[in-house]
Design a protein around this motif. Structure first.
Motif, short mmCIF file in Angstrom:
data_model
loop_
_atom_site.label_atom_id
_atom_site.label_comp_id
_atom_site.label_asym_id
_atom_site.label_seq_id
_atom_site.Cartn_x
_atom_site.Cartn_y
_atom_site.Cartn_z
N TYR A 156 26.83 34.66 -56.54
CA TYR A 156 26.36 35.91 -57.24
C TYR A 156 27.34 36.80 -57.89
O TYR A 156 27.08 38.08 -58.88
CB TYR A 156 26.74 37.15 -55.84
N PRO A 379 24.19 42.05 -55.26
CA PRO A 379 24.02 40.96 -53.97
C PRO A 379 23.02 41.72 -53.29
O PRO A 379 23.73 42.63 -52.20
CB PRO A 379 25.09 39.74 -53.83
N ALA A 405 18.42 34.16 -55.45
CA ALA A 405 20.35 34.68 -56.89
C ALA A 405 20.00 33.21 -57.36
O ALA A 405 19.16 32.53 -57.61
CB ALA A 405 21.75 34.02 -55.14
#
Length: 447
Positions: A156, A379, A405
């Protein structure tokens, strides 16, 4: 002033924009893709340095999930090569394959079973607490904290304090959440060149080294765009816009009176970009068996590394081995001391790549800030693909679906946006006399 007409305009040829343009053209929309750089791929692109193919951000491409779905829907071969060990976790002195061999088989089956049970029973971590909160609650040892940081860094471009535990859980346990990674012999740009060539072959229009300066509106909807291209200004009439520039940057292209009150201010408050630092280096002799994508457990900063020439020797001149090592700085979502972060990263590289000090350092790639971030959103805090403007959508990082992601999350956002667009923007026949400029992407574009 030149004026042209298209069904759809896509802003930005990163993974999300490239996927959106390809899907729109596949459905029959007359699509214009505008990219400010001289190459496609965005932060999943590649430049040449003295004969070495060096990536500008992203390193690998997921072969399954949304990436695999895109390539299959287009009917193209992305030309990816699978490393012998696609993903390996280095635990101390032991290397544990996570997607190959007996340990990979067990790891994949275990995650699949845990995910299936979680979805069936509804038992999953509660929203709110972060991964850092969970580690603190359990008085986690430094080794576990380091592993958690390296995983969030690699997945991330963030730290455990930035990532909700439930997001981390859902990502790891969702079907196909950890699909194998592969490398292209042209670098990260390779698969997106394939998609770009297919887009142009189907009649799509690609303008490189061009910049969308603003969007125009009629009746509360986007009606066109002003594009600076080759020193000239082109007015483009469109029926829909998909932007891979990020939600904030997209809103800033709109006239202030076209947006709902408070929308732009909310996005400016929302925007928290993530950062990633990569060192690309090369050696005449092999520095270690890091053939696939290696995640690390206990390090100062190094989150992942790879010897790209172990899979794709074409990425370096003959007789050279090309490597990279990457990390998210601390803090990952704020200002950081680049020199201090590089010192920590180089210390780890010396430890895991004996002979690193004698290697040739080719470049330091820094993805950070609002102009060139590793991620445009914390995220799990992405904006939806839709916007308050009925014919304007966002794709890419900053507009990924929950638990999305990397490139795969960006590509999924593109599919969702195009599906939404297709429900509200009907096709129409080309206007008589309309001329479309089609610029094909040559194999060497951008290098």
């Amino acid at each position: 002033m030149e004026r042209q007409e298209f069904d759809a305009l896509v802003i930005g040829a990163g993974a999300g924009g490239m996927a959106a343009a390809a899907r729109l053209q596949l459905l029959g929309y007359r699509t214009l893709l505008v990219e400010r750089c001289d190459r496609v791929g965005g932060r999943a692109s590649t430049v040449e340095i003295d004969g070495f193919r060096v990536n500008t951000g992203a390193l690998v491409t997921e072969t399954g999930g949304e990436n695999g779905r895109l390539f299959a829907d287009l009917g193209v071969d992305p030309g990816l090569r699978m490393p012998r060990r696609p993903v390996v976790l280095r635990l101390g002195r032991r290397d544990v394959p996570l997607m190959s061999g007996p340990t990979g088989f067990v790891a994949q089956r275990l995650l699949s079973a845990v995910g299936a049970i979680s979805r069936r029973t509804g038992k999953r971590p509660a929203p709110g607490p972060t991964l850092a909160d969970w580690l603190d609650k359990r008085n986690a040892k430094p080794a576990l904290r380091s592993l958690a940081r390296n995983l969030t860094s690699a997945l991330y471009a963030a730290e455990p304090a930035d990532v909700e535990l439930v997001l981390f859980w859902d990502y790891l346990t969702k079907p196909g959440g950890m699909s194998p990674y592969a490398i292209h012999p042209e670098g990260a740009i390779g698969p997106w060149r394939v998609v770009a060539d297919d887009f142009v072959r189907r009649g799509g229009t690609l303008w490189l080294s061009s910049d969308v300066q603003g969007l125009t509106f009629v009746g509360g909807r986007v009606s066109g765009a002003t594009v600076r291209r080759g020193g000239e200004v082109v007015e483009v009439d469109v029926r829909a816009v998909v932007s891979n520039a990020g939600p904030l940057q997209t809103a800033e292209l709109c006239p202030p009176d076209a947006l709902p009150a408070g929308y732009l201010e909310r996005l400016r408050t929302w925007s928290r970009t993530g950062a990633l630092i990569t060192i690309n280096f090369a050696s005449r002799r092999r520095l270690g068996p890091i053939d696939g994508l290696f995640f690390f457990s206990t390090t100062r900063r190094l989150a992942y590394a790879c010897e790209v020439t172990g899979t794709c020797p074409e990425m370096a001149p003959p007789g050279w081995h090309l490597y990279l090592g990457a990390c998210a700085p601390s803090p990952a979502t704020g200002e950081f001391d680049l020199d201090a972060e590089l010192a920590l990263l180089r210390a780890d590289l010396r430890e895991h790549f004996p002979g690193f000090d004698d290697a040739r350092e080719l470049s330091v790639e820094v993805c950070a800030g609002t102009d060139w971030p590793a991620q445009r959103a914390v995220p799990g805090k992405d904006e939806p693909q839709s916007t308050p403007i009925p014919n304007l959508w966002n794709v890419g990082d900053g507009a990924r679906p929950w638990a999305g992601a990397g490139q795969s999350g960006c590509v999924e956002s593109a599919r969702l946006a195009v599906e939404s667009l297709a429900r509200v923007v009907a096709l129409h026949s080309p206007q008589p006399g309309l001329t479309r400029q089609v610029e094909r992407v040559s194999p060497g574009a951008g290098e």
